[in-house]
Design an enzyme around this catalytic site. Structure first.
Site, PDB file in Angstrom:
ATOM      1  N   LYS A   1       6.114   1.443  -2.642  1.00 16.46           N
ATOM      2  CA  LYS A   1       7.554   1.161  -2.674  1.00 16.46           C
ATOM      3  C   LYS A   1       8.345   2.233  -3.404  1.00 16.46           C
ATOM      4  CE  LYS A   1       7.652  -3.544  -1.286  1.00 16.46           C
ATOM      5  NZ  LYS A   1       7.670  -4.956  -1.629  1.00 16.46           N
TER       6      LYS A   1
ATOM      7  N   ARG B   1      -0.439  -7.171  -2.182  1.00 17.64           N
ATOM      8  CA  ARG B   1      -0.213  -6.802  -0.772  1.00 17.64           C
ATOM      9  C   ARG B   1      -0.176  -5.280  -0.687  1.00 17.64           C
ATOM     10  NH1 ARG B   1       3.948  -5.378   2.467  1.00 17.64           N
ATOM     11  NH2 ARG B   1       4.057  -6.255   4.559  1.00 17.64           N
TER      12      ARG B   1
HETATM   13  N1  PMM Z   1       7.189  -6.220   1.077  1.00 11.50           N
HETATM   14  C1  PMM Z   1       7.394  -5.790   2.331  1.00 11.50           C
HETATM   15  C2  PMM Z   1       7.159  -6.607   3.441  1.00 11.50           C
HETATM   16  N2  PMM Z   1       6.726  -7.874   3.262  1.00 11.50           N
HETATM   17  N3  PMM Z   1       6.084  -9.625   1.831  1.00 11.50           N
HETATM   18  C3  PMM Z   1       5.904 -10.097   0.603  1.00 11.50           C
HETATM   19  N4  PMM Z   1       5.512 -11.362   0.428  1.00 11.50           N
HETATM   20  N5  PMM Z   1       6.125  -9.325  -0.518  1.00 11.50           N
HETATM   21  C4  PMM Z   1       6.544  -8.044  -0.413  1.00 11.50           C
HETATM   22  O1  PMM Z   1       6.746  -7.397  -1.466  1.00 11.50           O
HETATM   23  C5  PMM Z   1       6.759  -7.504   0.882  1.00 11.50           C
HETATM   24  C6  PMM Z   1       6.512  -8.343   2.004  1.00 11.50           C
HETATM   25  C7  PMM Z   1       7.891  -4.404   2.558  1.00 11.50           C
HETATM   26  O2  PMM Z   1       6.825  -3.557   2.612  1.00 11.50           O
HETATM   27  P1  PMM Z   1       6.378  -2.590   3.818  1.00 11.50           P
HETATM   28  O3  PMM Z   1       7.488  -2.579   4.840  1.00 11.50           O
HETATM   29  O4  PMM Z   1       6.235  -1.317   3.102  1.00 11.50           O
HETATM   30  O5  PMM Z   1       5.103  -3.153   4.335  1.00 11.50           O
END
Ligand code: PMM
Length: 279
Positions: free
Chosen positions: A219, A258
């Site tokens: 991030k 995650r």
């Molecule tokens: N961050 C992203 C997408 N989904 N879901 C949860 N529960 N927590 C998060 O921090 C989260 C998420 C964005 O991340 P990406 O687009 O880099 O995969």
């Protein structure tokens, strides 16, 4: 360690690997190729140590526009089905009740809703019906303009109380408390200092009383921390920092992290568990 009914319980922080089925993620070779590539990527994450795989078809990066429902279904459902068929524990990253329902029919065992039920009024009733795990993330609005909502007096107290409100609403809507997971939503309507404060005080989120998912992987707040005269550290060079956060989050009581790459975080959560066991 907290446990969610119906999901793996290895007695340590879990690793959730990410499969983003957005168009430029794998290949541009058409739907079948994309689905096969998504399934192959998910299986690789499991081979690398992921305990479950989160499949999403809608980018939530700051500024991202929404995709329509049919397109989200087209991207996500074949990958969910293909992975579930191979015995992978699959989570679907969606804000739409219709996609959540279809994904659970296709074998998903967890619904990861970054809006915590706020984006779609049908989501909470759907989750009450479906009886699978449900991630309620802290969210203040869609990605198009969420960063304008990154205004806090005391970010930890406000995120905690806004999450508690969502938990109360979701429980009142009939979702079982044994299936609920909360997430502070690092980077979502957060400036870097807000994400750091939430990680520093993760125990305040843990003390809400539900398993906590932490999504820090790659991030912007990591890119900003590691920036130099060329600017923010590029996305694909934030892996070591992601691994460090996985260890720290696991040590502070996270239920799962995650991540886009599984292997190093799978090691990190084991290190955290071994260190914790010696306390
Ligand atoms: N961050 C992203 C997408 N989904 N879901 C949860 N529960 N927590 C998060 O921090 C989260 C998420 C964005 O991340 P990406 O687009 O880099 O995969």
């Amino acid at each position: 360690m907290p446990v969610v009914v119906g999901l793996p319980d290895p007695g340590r922080c879990l690793v959730m690997g990410v499969v983003n089925t957005t168009p430029d993620s794998f290949s541009d070779g058409g739907l079948l190729d994309d689905a096969a590539a998504g399934v192959a990527h998910g299986l690789q994450l499991v081979a690398d140590g992921a305990d479950l795989v989160d499949v999403g078809g809608e980018s939530t990066r700051p500024g991202a526009e929404r995709v329509d429902e049919a397109e989200e279904a087209r991207r996500v459902l074949p990958v969910v089905e293909g992975l579930a068929e191979q015995g992978v524990v699959v989570s679907v990253d969606t804000m739409r009740a219709s996609i959540a329902r279809a994904a659970v029919s296709a074998g998903a065992r967890l619904v990861n809703d970054v809006s915590g039920g706020l984006a779609d009024p049908d989501m909470v009733p759907a989750m009450a019906d479906l009886g699978v795990g449900y991630v309620v993330m802290h969210w203040r609005g869609h990605s198009t303009d969420m960063q304008s909502r990154a205004v806090y007096g005391d970010v930890v107290a406000e995120v905690r109380s806004e999450l508690e409100e969502r938990v109360a609403a979701v429980l009142a809507g009939g979702v079982s408390p044994e299936r609920l997971i909360v997430d502070p939503g690092l980077g979502f309507a957060k400036q870097p200092q807000h994400s750091w404060a939430l990680l520093r005080s993760l125990e305040q989120i843990v003390s809400i009383g539900y398993p906590v998912l932490v999504g820090a992987s790659r991030k912007g707040f990591l890119g900003a921390l590691l920036s130099d005269e060329a600017g923010a550290r590029p996305l694909d060079d934030r892996e070591d920092a992601t691994t460090a956060v996985s260890a720290l989050a696991a040590d502070r009581g996270a239920w799962a992290v995650r991540v886009h790459r599984a292997r190093a975080s799978a090691d990190a959560v084991r290190v955290a568990a071994a260190c914790g066991a010696l306390r």
